[in-house]
Write a protein that holds these residues in place. Structure first.
Motif, PDB file in Angstrom:
ATOM      1  N   ASN A  24       0.861  -1.192   0.000  1.00 26.69           N
ATOM      2  CA  ASN A  24       0.000   0.000   0.000  1.00 26.69           C
ATOM      3  C   ASN A  24       0.894   1.238   0.000  1.00 26.69           C
ATOM      4  N   GLN A  26       2.592   4.668  -0.065  1.00 24.94           N
ATOM      5  CA  GLN A  26       2.218   6.030   0.310  1.00 24.94           C
ATOM      6  C   GLN A  26       3.333   6.982  -0.102  1.00 24.94           C
ATOM      7  N   GLU A  27       3.019   8.266  -0.199  1.00 26.14           N
ATOM      8  CA  GLU A  27       3.988   9.275  -0.634  1.00 26.14           C
ATOM      9  C   GLU A  27       5.259   9.284   0.203  1.00 26.14           C
TER      10      GLU A  27
END
Length: 77
Positions: A24, A26-27
């Motif tokens: 997953n 994320q930035e």
């Protein structure tokens, strides 16, 4: 029209274009180059990719613009 539709982001260390990343993503997550194992934050890698894309796209756009201008004035002598 420019020729490049897609530009792969290359590792800033070795030039490889495949990275390991969390499921997953994320930035603020780190990604790791599959080749040299260099780790970089995704946001920083995106910035590197943007710079790499500019290095390819700008010369293509310039060449297309020059070609267009040349064709516009082809009949005027």
């Amino acid at each position: 029209m420019t020729k490049t539709d897609r530009i792969e982001i290359k590792c800033p260390q070795c030039g490889h274009n495949e990275f390991e990343h969390p499921e997953n993503l994320q930035e603020n997550d780190f990604v790791k180059c599959d080749n040299c194992h260099f780790e970089i934050m995704l946001t920083d890698l995106k910035e590197v990719g943007f710079e790499q894309a500019k290095d390819v796209a700008i010369p293509e756009m310039k060449a297309e613009a020059e070609k267009l201008v040349k064709n516009l004035f082809k009949g005027f002598k």
